[in-house]
Design a protein around this motif. Structure first.
Motif, PDB file in Angstrom:
ATOM      1  N   LEU A 159       0.855  -1.185   0.000  1.00 50.64           N
ATOM      2  CA  LEU A 159       0.000   0.000   0.000  1.00 50.64           C
ATOM      3  C   LEU A 159       0.889   1.232   0.000  1.00 50.64           C
ATOM      4  CD1 LEU A 159      -2.441  -1.101   2.855  1.00 50.64           C
ATOM      5  CD2 LEU A 159      -2.808  -1.361   0.398  1.00 50.64           C
ATOM      6  N   LEU A 160       0.719   2.088  -0.993  1.00 51.36           N
ATOM      7  CA  LEU A 160       1.435   3.361  -1.002  1.00 51.36           C
ATOM      8  C   LEU A 160       0.595   4.364  -0.232  1.00 51.36           C
ATOM      9  CD1 LEU A 160       2.656   3.460  -4.710  1.00 51.36           C
ATOM     10  CD2 LEU A 160       3.656   2.306  -2.721  1.00 51.36           C
ATOM     11  N   VAL A 161       1.169   4.907   0.824  1.00 55.78           N
ATOM     12  CA  VAL A 161       0.406   5.698   1.786  1.00 55.78           C
ATOM     13  C   VAL A 161       0.648   7.191   1.591  1.00 55.78           C
ATOM     14  CG1 VAL A 161      -0.097   6.095   4.220  1.00 55.78           C
ATOM     15  CG2 VAL A 161       0.550   3.808   3.434  1.00 55.78           C
ATOM     16  N   VAL A 174      -4.949   6.536   1.928  1.00 51.99           N
ATOM     17  CA  VAL A 174      -4.828   7.827   2.606  1.00 51.99           C
ATOM     18  C   VAL A 174      -4.909   7.606   4.113  1.00 51.99           C
ATOM     19  CG1 VAL A 174      -5.840  10.113   2.925  1.00 51.99           C
ATOM     20  CG2 VAL A 174      -5.846   9.042   0.654  1.00 51.99           C
ATOM     21  N   PHE A 175      -3.945   8.144   4.857  1.00 52.03           N
ATOM     22  CA  PHE A 175      -3.957   8.154   6.317  1.00 52.03           C
ATOM     23  C   PHE A 175      -4.194   9.596   6.773  1.00 52.03           C
ATOM     24  CE2 PHE A 175      -1.334   4.265   7.942  1.00 52.03           C
ATOM     25  CZ  PHE A 175      -2.098   3.420   7.149  1.00 52.03           C
ATOM     26  N   ALA A 176      -5.067   9.785   7.745  1.00 52.36           N
ATOM     27  CA  ALA A 176      -5.321  11.121   8.287  1.00 52.36           C
ATOM     28  C   ALA A 176      -5.873  10.987   9.702  1.00 52.36           C
ATOM     29  CB  ALA A 176      -6.306  11.892   7.409  1.00 52.36           C
ATOM     30  N   PRO A 177      -5.762  12.036  10.512  1.00 46.53           N
ATOM     31  CA  PRO A 177      -6.363  11.980  11.845  1.00 46.53           C
ATOM     32  C   PRO A 177      -7.873  11.764  11.791  1.00 46.53           C
ATOM     33  CG  PRO A 177      -4.789  13.774  11.724  1.00 46.53           C
ATOM     34  CD  PRO A 177      -4.972  13.271  10.326  1.00 46.53           C
ATOM     35  N   TRP A 178      -8.535  12.409  10.813  1.00 47.97           N
ATOM     36  CA  TRP A 178      -9.976  12.245  10.652  1.00 47.97           C
ATOM     37  C   TRP A 178     -10.344  12.541   9.212  1.00 47.97           C
ATOM     38  CZ3 TRP A 178     -14.009  15.895   9.604  1.00 47.97           C
ATOM     39  CH2 TRP A 178     -15.296  15.369   9.715  1.00 47.97           C
ATOM     40  N   ILE A 179     -11.284  11.744   8.675  1.00 44.33           N
ATOM     41  CA  ILE A 179     -11.748  11.918   7.302  1.00 44.33           C
ATOM     42  C   ILE A 179     -13.262  12.043   7.330  1.00 44.33           C
ATOM     43  CG2 ILE A 179     -11.814  10.933   4.982  1.00 44.33           C
ATOM     44  CD1 ILE A 179      -9.297   9.352   5.670  1.00 44.33           C
ATOM     45  N   SER A 180     -13.779  13.116   6.781  1.00 44.63           N
ATOM     46  CA  SER A 180     -15.213  13.391   6.843  1.00 44.63           C
ATOM     47  C   SER A 180     -16.005  12.385   6.017  1.00 44.63           C
ATOM     48  CB  SER A 180     -15.510  14.806   6.337  1.00 44.63           C
ATOM     49  OG  SER A 180     -15.339  14.866   4.928  1.00 44.63           O
ATOM     50  N   PRO A 181     -17.295  12.187   6.337  1.00 42.66           N
ATOM     51  CA  PRO A 181     -18.125  11.277   5.543  1.00 42.66           C
ATOM     52  C   PRO A 181     -18.156  11.624   4.057  1.00 42.66           C
ATOM     53  CG  PRO A 181     -19.227  11.801   7.606  1.00 42.66           C
ATOM     54  CD  PRO A 181     -18.019  12.675   7.536  1.00 42.66           C
ATOM     55  N   LYS A 182     -18.199  12.909   3.726  1.00 37.24           N
ATOM     56  CA  LYS A 182     -18.213  13.320   2.327  1.00 37.24           C
ATOM     57  C   LYS A 182     -16.899  12.943   1.636  1.00 37.24           C
ATOM     58  CE  LYS A 182     -19.556  15.719  -1.362  1.00 37.24           C
ATOM     59  NZ  LYS A 182     -20.616  15.233  -2.268  1.00 37.24           N
ATOM     60  N   THR A 183     -15.785  13.136   2.334  1.00 44.08           N
ATOM     61  CA  THR A 183     -14.490  12.774   1.759  1.00 44.08           C
ATOM     62  C   THR A 183     -14.366  11.259   1.607  1.00 44.08           C
ATOM     63  OG1 THR A 183     -13.524  14.719   2.835  1.00 44.08           O
ATOM     64  CG2 THR A 183     -11.997  13.070   1.987  1.00 44.08           C
ATOM     65  N   GLN A 184     -14.849  10.524   2.604  1.00 47.41           N
ATOM     66  CA  GLN A 184     -14.852   9.058   2.498  1.00 47.41           C
ATOM     67  C   GLN A 184     -15.621   8.611   1.253  1.00 47.41           C
ATOM     68  OE1 GLN A 184     -16.106   7.076   6.202  1.00 47.41           O
ATOM     69  NE2 GLN A 184     -15.579   8.959   7.274  1.00 47.41           N
TER      70      GLN A 184
END
Length: 396
Positions: A64-66, A99-109
């Motif tokens: 997985l390329l992160v 994609v790694f992030a602290p938080w990802i919004s439902p729209k972005t997901q």
């Protein structure tokens, strides 16, 4: 790694994300971060690390390329991140971008899943789909950003009366138009409108061609705005009882043509939704009135045959928290009610079955968009006058 993420922040998110993957996959899998890919130069290729998932049973692995980010928006997902994913697939069709992030919004997901891009955030939102070896993970975490993960931003959010004015204009009027046009029509500063439009563009709720708005996702916009509201909290409802039944109250509203005892009256909530897209019967009659002081409410109760009650009310008299709530009313079933976009906001932010009624109204609006959306902002500035002597103006 995006421009706003430092190497230290990226390393922290990467380590925490890899730990979450290990916990989810268990002892049957080895999750390793490639040291050379995790070096400060790893991002030069467009990603920040390589995570190798290896099955301990047969040693089959996938990489997985992160792409590590401290903040990711729907616009990022649809733009730069998608470009990286396409590049990765050209290099090796079996390698995936995650994609790694602290938080990802439902729209972005949603945008990431639509483009078959994997993601993980530190609140438990994870989507990973690997064919060989077979790995499928989909979990839901926080749908709102935890306070510790909220990135500081100078852009205004969709809260407050001013944002409400702009949201309704964007929903009610078809583009194209510019920030200056919207600011003039809504009575807001151009600087405020421009900043809010920047935020809406990040969320893919509007699209611009240079400085001209050319598309509005009005359904997503109304849902997002409704998520910041609580009808019971914002409208300061006063409960009343209709001894002769709600139908008698509606008949008086029809006869008064929207003005009772000098107050402007507009129906909202279940009764207004039912007139547009009926799905249920019963419920409380909700009406907005201006003014909303004690003397006016007393006169209103007398004219409509209502009795103030501390509980068991079948009529709720609401106070609009901004006069834009009353803009662009429509007449259905012979009585005046709030405009369709305001009706959706009220229903989606209301209690009980009201959100389901709001969704039905949205379906009606999507099917009949040409009938309720206005063609230009000049028409939006014309709304029913508050002077009962001149009578109301029916928009359609």
């Amino acid at each position: 790694m995006d421009d706003h993420t430092t190497p230290a922040e990226a390393a922290e998110v990467l380590d925490a994300g890899a730990a979450e993957l290990r916990a989810m996959l268990g002892d049957d899998w080895e999750v390793a971060v490639e040291p050379e890919a995790a070096s400060p130069h790893g991002g030069d290729m467009g990603w920040d690390a390589v995570i190798r998932l290896t099955s301990r049973h047969d040693s089959i692995f996938t990489e997985l390329l992160v792409d590590v980010r401290t903040r990711v928006t729907p616009k990022d997902a649809a733009g730069l991140i998608t470009s990286k994913a396409l590049l990765v697939r050209k290099i090796n069709r079996n390698t995936r971008l995650m994609v790694f992030a602290p938080w990802i919004s439902p729209k972005t997901q949603e945008e990431l899943r639509r483009r078959e891009i994997d993601y993980l955030d530190l609140t438990g939102n994870v989507s990973l789909r690997v064919t060989r070896p077979a790995v499928i993970i989909h979990t839901q975490g926080a749908d709102r950003a935890p306070a510790s993960h909220r990135a500081p931003s100078s852009k205004p959010m969709l809260t407050g009366p001013a944002a409400g004015r702009l949201v309704r204009l964007l929903a009610d009027v078809k583009p194209p138009y510019r920030a200056t046009d919207l600011a003039k029509s809504a009575g807001l500063s151009t600087a405020y409108v421009s900043k809010l439009l920047d935020s809406l563009e990040d969320q893919l709720l509007i699209e611009r061609d240079n400085k001209v708005i050319v598309h509005v996702d009005w359904q997503g916009l109304l849902r997002t705005r409704a998520g910041t509201l609580d009808l019971a909290h914002h409208s300061k409802p006063v409960g009343m009882l209709a001894p002769m039944g709600i139908r008698s109250v509606i008949e008086r509203l029809v006869e008064a043509d929207g003005f009772v005892a000098g107050s402007e009256i507009l129906v909202t909530g279940s009764y207004a939704a039912r007139a547009v897209a009926p799905i249920a019967v019963g419920g409380q009659l909700m009406i907005y009135t201006v003014p909303h002081d004690d003397a006016s409410l007393t006169r209103l109760a007398q004219e409509l045959g209502l009795m103030p009650v501390p509980e068991g009310a079948d009529v709720l008299v609401l106070a609009p928290w901004d006069l834009s709530v009353l803009h662009r009313p429509v007449r259905y079933d012979q009585y005046w009610q709030v405009g369709l976009s305001q009706l959706v906001l009220d229903c989606l932010s209301g209690p009980g079955r009201m959100p389901a009624e709001g969704e039905k109204v949205l379906e009606f609006m999507a099917t009949n968009e040409d009938n309720w959306r206005l063609d230009d902002l000049a028409r939006a500035r014309r709304h029913r006058t508050s002077n009962p002597g001149t009578g109301p103006q029916e928009l359609f």
